[in-house]
Design a protein around this motif. Structure first.
Motif: not given
Ligand SMILES: Cc1cc2nc3c(=O)[nH]c(=O)nc-3n(C[C@H](O)[C@H](O)[C@H](O)COP(=O)(O)O)c2cc1C
Length: 178
Positions: A9, A11, A14-16, A76-80, A113, A144
């Motif tokens: 991440s 961010r 970011s939690s990660n 993190p997971e973004y769009i699976h 996720s 997060n």
């Molecule tokens: C563009 C985008 C897509 C995401 N898609 C998913 C997803 O498919 N599945 C899920 O569980 N969370 C999804 N999330 C939520 C993030 O995985 C979640 O907020 C995560 O804690 C962010 O990590 P960070 O705090 O390290 O930034 C998505 C977030 C963003 C911004």
């Protein structure tokens, strides 16, 4: 022991990244932990680039990965899937034979996720990394917005981070767990 941590991440809070920073605190004194902050500075992967034309950032990244005993990931997971910036970094390591059997651990900040972590594991195995499953923990942070201080003051999260590192060391020393 030298450990590189890579958060998927970008961010700021970011939690990660918080989880990996907390990990550094928990193992302080037992390991030198280097957080890698340069994923976003790497160019887009290009298979036409060779050792002679490679950007300095990529050379530095490869050298850093090669210099450590262990790499800790949390993404993190973004769009699976894992974020593109992390996948891009991994693509730059594919041509580096020194990554073969590199010890890696995958941490996860929640247990919902699953796609990103599973796919990261598959990618790392395909790259012939040595994924230490026993050290790869889900540490279920509350949302997060968790801070390092909150992680460190939670004894069960601290314990999970410590247990993860103990398992990684056990693997490093080739000791079978009980
Ligand atoms: C563009 C985008 C897509 C995401 N898609 C998913 C997803 O498919 N599945 C899920 O569980 N969370 C999804 N999330 C939520 C993030 O995985 C979640 O907020 C995560 O804690 C962010 O990590 P960070 O705090 O390290 O930034 C998505 C977030 C963003 C911004």
């Amino acid at each position: 022991m030298r450990v590189l941590t890579i958060s998927g991440s970008r961010r700021i809070n970011s939690s990660n990244s918080v989880l990996l920073e907390s990990f550094r605190d928990v193992v302080r004194g037992s390991a030198e932990v280097l957080p890698f902050k340069g994923l976003a500075d790497l160019p887009h992967f290009d298979p036409d680039v060779d050792d002679d034309t490679m950007d300095f950032e990529v050379v530095e990244f490869r050298e850093l990965v090669n210099s450590v005993d262990l790499v800790y990931f949390s993404t993190p997971e973004y769009i699976h899937a894992m974020p593109a910036v992390l996948k891009n970094g991994l693509e730059w390591l594919v041509g580096d034979s020194r990554f073969y059997q590199k010890r890696v651990v995958i941490l996860q900040t929640n247990n919902t996720s699953m796609f990103a972590s599973r796919s990261l594991r598959e990618v790392l195995l395909t790259m012939s990394a040595r994924v230490i499953d026993r050290a790869s923990q889900v540490i279920p942070l509350a949302g997060n917005r968790t801070t390092v201080e909150e992680v460190l003051s939670n004894s069960s999260w601290r314990e999970l981070l410590k247990k993860s590192f103990d398992e990684a060391v056990r693997d490093y020393l080739n000791i079978e767990g009980s």
